[in-house]
Every structure is written in C-alpha cells, then in structure tokens.
Scaffold this active site. Structure first.
Site, short mmCIF file in Angstrom:
data_model
loop_
_atom_site.label_atom_id
_atom_site.label_comp_id
_atom_site.label_asym_id
_atom_site.label_seq_id
_atom_site.Cartn_x
_atom_site.Cartn_y
_atom_site.Cartn_z
N HIS A 1 0.83 -1.21 0.00
CA HIS A 1 0.00 0.00 0.00
C HIS A 1 0.86 1.26 0.00
CE1 HIS A 1 -2.16 3.14 2.41
NE2 HIS A 1 -3.06 2.93 1.49
N GLU B 1 2.10 1.85 -3.40
CA GLU B 1 1.03 2.41 -4.23
C GLU B 1 1.02 3.95 -4.11
OE1 GLU B 1 -2.99 3.94 -3.28
OE2 GLU B 1 -3.14 1.82 -2.76
N HIS B 2 1.07 4.44 -2.87
CA HIS B 2 1.09 5.90 -2.66
C HIS B 2 2.30 6.53 -3.34
CE1 HIS B 2 -1.78 7.28 0.64
NE2 HIS B 2 -2.16 6.04 0.37
N GLU C 1 -4.23 8.00 7.39
CA GLU C 1 -5.16 7.07 6.73
C GLU C 1 -5.44 5.88 7.66
OE1 GLU C 1 -3.79 5.60 2.93
OE2 GLU C 1 -5.72 4.67 2.47
#
Lengths: 425, 428
Positions: free
Chosen positions: B70, B73-74, B145
């Site tokens: 993840h 991905e960012h 997040e």
C-alpha cells in the site's frame, strides 16, 4: 444525445424518461418531495415500513421474494433532505427486458410493483399495522443511531445542526428520535395520506422502459388520489455569517474530525451556481485542489481534506481528519487557502485543472442508468433541465473573475471539532 | 509480436479483446458502444498478504514490513519531475489507486484525452522514483489514513474477525500496516518490492468504455517496454484448520454492538475455483439472504436489523463465509446461524430456494456488465485468478442443488468459526 421525454401528468406530478438502449439495466425512481415539517419523524418510519411490507406482500420473505424474483431487482426506499425539502424515494434497478428468460416484461412488472406498494400499503382504514410499526420504529431508530458509527458523517451532522440551529435544515437527531419513538400506526397512516396529497412527485426513468406504459400507469395512480394540494417547497438561504462560531465535542475517537461550515453567499440554488461549483472545486475538489496540495501534500497533516458545495442550501462544507494537536495548524492553513481564493491568488493552472476535470466528469455522467436518473432528477427544481454535455459547457464558460467574485461572497460560519476524550482510559 | 484474440458472449452481445502484447504484458480492451467515458486499470498481483516472497532462483525468502504494498502504491504517484496527479490535472482524468489483500491497481476514468491519460498511467507505474525524504513525508499521510480506519467499526470488525480466525496467514494484518510497521519502510525496500512484483508476467492492463484496440495499442507500443518477467514464489504458510479464538472483542464508540461471524474453510490448495466461489455466494443467500426464513425470523425477533448481510471472503490461501450485522444479542444470532447451518446440512437445500437464488444471480451477473469500472476491475481479477469474465455466466447454468449441498459440507465447520464484536467501553 439521449432521447428525453418530459411530461407533467397532473398537478406537480412529473415524469422524466431518458430512453436509451445502451444499458443492460433500467432504473426507475419515484420521489416524493415535501417540506421539512411535523411529519418528518413519521416520514422516516414510513419509508422503512413501505420498503419491507405492503398489503399484497405482507411478510419480509414475500416482499423480498417478489423483488428477488425480478432477477435481483435492487429495490430501496430512502428518506433524505434536499435543501429544506424532504425527499422520500422509492427506487428500482432492474434487468433489461431483453434478458428475461420467460419473455415477460421485467420493466412492466417493476412498474406494477411500484404502483402496487405505493397504492396499497399494509394498513387498514384505522392505521398501519401496530406490530410492524413497532418493528419499523426500531429499524429507524437504529438507523439514526448508527450514524454515530461513522464518525465523519456524525461530525457533519453535528455541524449541520449547530450551524443551522434556527433553520429547518439543522435537523436535531435527538428530537427526531424522540418523535420516531412516540409514533403509532395511526400517525403513519396520516403521514402516508399527507405524502400522497401534498407532495410534489417526480418519476425518473432511464433505459428502455416504455415511457407510454410508465405514463399510463402513474396517471392511473395519480388520478385515484383525492384533493391533491401540493405544498410549497422553499429553502431559506442565509447569505452571510455574522461571526465565526467554534464548537468542540468529545467522543471515543482515535482521530479528530474537523468540519467547517461556510455560507457560500448564494441567494438561491441557481445563483451563480456554475461559478460556485468551480470555485469550490479549485479550493477543495480533486487532487489538484488548494486544500489537497497544501494541507495534505505539503504539510502532511491529513489523509483527506476537501470541500463540497451543497447547492440546495448554499453552504460549503470542509472536512478533514487530523491529530487533535494539529487542529490550530490545519484550521489556519484551511482559512489561509480560503483567503487565497478570495484574493484571487490561485494560479491559472489551478483554475484550468478544475475546469478540465469538472467538464470531463460531467460529459461522462450519462454512462450509467443510476447516474442518469440522479443527474436529471437533481435538476427537477432548476430553471431548465439540461444534459451532461450542456452542463459541461456552462462549467467551461466560467471565468476566473467570476470565481473570485464568488469566493469574496463566502463567509465562515461554524468550525466544529470532534475530538478524542480526555482521560482516555 | 502482439497477438489479439476476440472473446464474445452471445447472451450479452458484448465482446472484448485479449491481447498478448509484444512487451510481455497482458492487455484487455472491452469497447462499449455509445459510452462517453473510458476506464483504465493497470494492476499488479501484489497485495498486503505478500509479506514473504522470493524470486525463483534466489535461495532465501525476503520478509518485508506490513503495509508496504500500500505504501508503494502511494509513492508510485511521485516522480522526479511532475507527480502523476499534476500530470492528470492537465488531461482532466479522474485518477486513483487501491491496494487489496492480493493486488494493487492504478486507475483513471475520463471522457476526453484518453490517449494522453493512458500514457501517464503506463509511464508513472513503469518508472518508480523514491527518496528517503519523500518516504518520510508519506509516513505522515498514511499514518492519518490508518488512524481514519481505526475509527471505522465496520472495517475494524473485519480485521478483528480475521485475527480471530487466522493464526499465521498474512490476511490477518491490516492492508495499510500500522503506524509502527510503516516506520520501517525505506526507499531501498520499496525498490526491492517494486522490482519483484512490477513486471509483465505479474501485471495486466484493462480498459473498458469508449475505446478501441488501436487506441490502446498505439500507447502501449510506445510506453510498454519488454522487461524481464520474474517468477515469484509466495510462501504458502501452514495455516491450521482451527481458529485462534471463538470470540474476539474490541472497544470503539458505536451505537450498538457490531458483529461479524466467520466460518473458516480448511483449504488444502491456495485457490478456490470460480465454481466454488459461485456456489458459496448462492449458499450464503440460501442460509441468511433477504428471502431466507432465518433472515425474517431474526428481524422479527429483534435480533438483527436491515444492516445484516453476508459475504464470501477468499483469496490466496484463505476462504471464509462471513455474516455481518448489528445486534445487542449477538450470541443469540450466532446460535441461530449455527442452528440453520446444522439443519441445512441434515435436510439439504431445497430446490425451490435454490432456483430462486440462481435466477437472482443470473440478473446481478448481467447487470454488472453496465459498469465500465466493474468490467475493468473484474478483467484484472479474473485474469489473476486464471479466469475470463464471461466464465461466470456460463458456469451459473451448470451449478446444481447437489453442488451447493456439497459445498455446504466441505466449507462449513461450526467448530472452526469465530465472531468479532465491536462495542462500547463498559459503562458507555
């Protein structure tokens, strides 16, 4: 361009039918618009009740089997507010007739079903069934209470209540719950009769639904309602906040939720709407917006920070999730970005990014039957109903100067912070 | 050499193109007549469960911090010059990305400038750029997040359940990791994961909507360069059939306790077949779907409300049937569900319910083909599972009530089930 048929079948009963064969799904929505008033608690229960039972399909199993039997039709009833109007919505998404295995028309069956449950609720002349009313009151209360599970939505609802305390828009959930708790079957029947008699009814359909069939069936439905007397639907627009009000509340949350309510300065929902839409987008729309680039990317203060315009009430909401210790820092940067909007110090690139993104999005709004229904039904109270393409054109015609003028009319009304509890153990 | 194959479906009257691109990448194009928008997804079979892996030929398995897929991905959105969002801002496309348990996907939708936007997508996903400074900046954003998800009881309830069911399998870890685990992520580690999982054999591009094969190939030919394909070995950890604990609680502020009841399947092979997952979904509807007797009884007995639903949850090395809802008497709900499953195991599923549910699934399968985002994402997931997106429609016809009864017996064992409960702190 889709083929749009628009008819007023009787006083304040309108049908908008978008005919297209490009989808495999058809969508039909029946909306009843009423002012927010004494029946509001009952209307919440009414929608739930009518979504689970009717005279013909009285048990949940019979009701859901009927819906499921239409090839997994998605049927839903909801209550929401659009500005200061209550909207009770009955919506269906159904498989297109061309996929029917036995050759029967699914759309006709769906329209018959809608008319049936709207015309014949599970009630006697004395009222709705008391036992089922009790059950539906429970569902409604649990649904209202469940808003506390979604901390972001809860913070928004609290801001709305505090900011619009003296306006019908500032719905007080505790009062609503109290109203719901005290209802009985007789009051539900009254609310049902009031809905039929006084609502503005808007039927929106998209897909290959036969518009003549739709018109005939709903005409017959409307004719049976006696003494129709549609209520006036008005929303108060407060154009300016006198001073900023600050509120902090505690809850068992890990991350603080910041919500800021602004008065846009709009006099009604059509007042410079397109320029306001662009202004709000440059300020806090996509990943090119001032709030995203500064509060998130530059300062790393949050994961989300955005602004949206609530056209029907002329307010702008800013939302962000932050650490409580960063409250002052985040708030001051958000207000600083608002100031930049007012002074016109945003770049041409900011402006162009927003225009191109908004135009692109509106041009694609007619690519799903649900989106088509939502897009057109949301224009029911506008001066003129226009297509996504025309919408994009109006966005494209907005100038930088108009955006600055709109920003200058914005005033900060209420700042709300939902934070973790002190002594958190 | 690029090979193009057309795949048709007579019922839907739709077709799509499966392309073996000269670069080694798999590409799918699903044109939709009269649509204005297009939707593109570029995905890699790499998700949060891939915390321990090795490239074929290497001796040792590499272990990486939780949440790194993840994080990657960012970070891919950034480059030495303009980041991807700033580039999309010039084309007007709406872009995003997501990481799940088993894949990472980068996507955009647009009505205009499709080719320019596709070029941006293929470019930034193919060209990583990380520095220690940009990694640090992202730790703040992702930290928030993670904190946001900690306030979402529905999300927490799933992970509390997964941790109650799974001893070893990495499905039990949060997709985004923890504030602590992501603090160990470095630029070097990101490059190592990128170089392992972002290669043609492990990726695919899917586009649906207002597009043609020619348009997609024009950009693919320009942007996708042949790259060494790597064979990745994932650690298929030994997961016991039993659960960790029967009941797991967590305190969060909620209006009413939120529960998730999961029946863990003892899986002998990493993946379930498509037919097995379809049988599972039919089964869940039969046990407790909106037309089941159990659903109505629990509603009328004040045990559940209309938020109640079911979910078949599966992926590489895990499979579970899950029932979610809100209840003050969640123990009673568990008891009722267990009773119903036991009863069905004895009596078998009745033909009438089965046919009704089958008709429902026929409708929902077709309706999914109206949405270009659903089509594109399904093309990617189906491909990663070795399937095609029309397969379900063909398979549905062949599923019988005996299949569903067999599936019930093989996938449900009441002993191997757990329940998670999210509720208020005592006294609140």
């Amino acid at each position: 361009m889709n083929n749009i048929a628009y008819t007023e079948i009787s006083k304040s009963v309108r049908i908008l039918c978008v005919n297209t064969d490009k989808f495999k799904t058809n969508c039909i929505k029946v909306d009843f618009y009423l002012p927010i008033g004494e029946y509001f608690p009952a209307q919440n229960v009414l929608a739930s009740y009518m979504g689970h039972t009717s005279k013909k399909y009285s048990t949940v199993k019979a009701f859901n089997s009927k819906v499921e039997g239409m090839y997994d039709a998605c049927f839903d009833t909801t209550v929401s507010t659009v500005g200061e109007k209550v909207r009770i919505r009955f919506s269906m998404e159904i498989l297109d007739d061309k996929f029917s295995i036995d050759g029967n028309s699914i759309s006709q069956e769906a329209v018959d079903f809608l008319v049936e449950i709207l015309s014949n609720p599970n009630a006697t002349e004395n009222g709705f069934d008391e036992e089922l009313t009790t059950r539906e009151i429970r569902f409604t209360l649990e649904n209202i209470e469940a808003m506390k599970n979604d901390k972001r939505a809860y913070a928004v609802s609290r801001l709305r209540q505090l900011m619009c305390k003296d306006e019908p828009y500032g719905i007080d959930n505790e009062k609503l719950e109290e109203g719901v708790r005290n209802l009985d079957g007789k009051q539900l029947l009254d609310a049902y009769k009031d809905m039929l008699k006084t609502a503005t009814v808007v039927i929106t359909a998209c897909g290959s639904v036969d518009s003549e069939m739709l018109k005939d069936k709903f005409e017959a439905f409307a004719e049976k309602i006696e003494n129709r007397n549609p209520a006036e639907l008005e929303t108060v627009f407060v154009t300016k906040a006198d001073e900023i009000r600050y509120f902090k509340e505690e809850m068992d949350v890990n991350q603080a939720k910041l919500v800021i309510g602004l008065r846009a300065g709009m006099k009604d929902s059509n007042d410079d709407y397109f320029a306001y839409r662009v202004m709000t987008d440059i300020f806090g729309g996509g990943p090119y917006s001032r709030l995203f680039l500064n509060v998130r990317e530059k300062m790393s203060l949050c994961y989300y920070c955005g602004a949206r315009l609530i056209r029907e009430k002329g307010i702008i909401l800013i939302q962000s999730g932050i650490e409580e210790e960063n409250y002052e820092k985040a708030l001051s940067e958000i207000l600083n970005q608002l100031d930049i909007m007012k002074k016109g110090e945003f770049t041409d690139e900011d402006f162009n990014s927003s225009i191109i993104a908004l135009c692109d999005a509106f041009k694609g709004v007619e690519d799903s039957p649900v989106a088509v229904c939502n897009f057109y039904s949301s224009q029911e109270f506008d001066e003129k109903i226009i297509s996504g393409e025309e919408f994009a054109k109006k966005i494209g015609a907005v100038t930088r100067e108009q955006v600055i003028e709109c920003a200058k009319r914005v005033s900060v009304d209420t700042v709300y912070l939902l934070k973790g509890e002190e002594n958190n153990d | 050499m690029t090979n193009i194959k057309e795949i048709k479906n007579d019922l839907l009257k739709d077709s799509y193109y499966e392309i073996d691109h000269s670069s080694g990448f798999k590409i799918f194009v699903y044109p939709k007549e009269n649509f204005s928008s297009s939707y593109a997804v570029f995905g890699t079979k790499y998700g949060s469960i891939d915390t321990c892996f090795k490239v074929e030929g290497n001796e040792k398995f590499t272990e990486v911090p939780e949440g790194i897929a993840h994080f990657l991905e960012h970070k891919l959105f950034e480059s030495e010059e303009l980041d991807a969002f700033a580039r999309y801002a010039k084309t007007g496309a709406s872009a995003n990305a997501y990481t799940s348990f088993d894949k990472t996907c980068y996507l955009f939708s647009c009505t205009g400038n499709f080719e320019d936007s596709l070029e941006i997508l293929l470019d930034f996903v193919s060209n990583p750029y990380f520095t220690e400074q940009t990694v640090q900046k992202e730790q703040g954003i992702i930290g928030q997040e993670i904190r946001m998800y900690e306030d979402e009881p529905g999300w927490e309830s799933l992970f509390v359940l997964l941790r109650a069911m799974y001893h070893e399998h990495p499905v039990r870890i949060d997709i985004a990791g923890t504030v602590e685990s992501i603090s160990h992520i470095t630029a070097d580690l990101l490059y190592e994961c990128y170089n392992t999982f972002y290669n043609p054999a492990n990726m695919a591009l899917a586009v649906a909507g207002n597009v043609t094969v020619e348009q997609v190939l024009k950009i693919a030919d320009k942007m996708l360069k042949p790259k060494e394909s790597k064979k990745i070995e994932r650690k298929f950890c030994k997961e016991p059939a039993t659960v960790v604990e029967k009941t797991a609680m967590k305190n969060l502020s909620v209006a009413m306790p939120i529960f998730a009841i999961g029946f863990k399947e003892d899986v002998k092979t990493p993946l379930r077949t498509l037919k097995e997952s379809m049988e599972s979904n039919i089964l869940l509807d039969i046990i407790a779907g909106p037309t089941s007797s159990l659903y109505e009884e629990m509603l009328n007995d004040n045990l559940i409300n209309t938020t109640f639903d079911t979910e078949y949850f599966e992926g590489y090395g895990y499979s579970a049937h899950i029932f979610n809802g809100e209840s003050t008497d969640y123990e009673k709900v568990r008891e009722r569900i267990n009773q119903e499953i036991t009863k069905l195991m004895e009596t078998g599923v009745d033909e009438e319910s089965f046919q009704r549910i089958k008709k429902k699934h026929y409708g929902s399968l077709i309706m999914d083909f109206d949405s270009i985002d659903s089509i594109s994402n399904s093309l990617i997931s189906a491909y990663f599972n070795g399937e095609g997106i029309f397969d379900q429609l063909k398979l549905l016809e062949s599923i019988t009530v005996e299949d569903v009864n067999r599936r019930l017996k093989e996938a449900f064992n009441i002993e191997n089930s757990s329940m998670s409960v999210i509720k208020n702190k005592e006294g609140k």
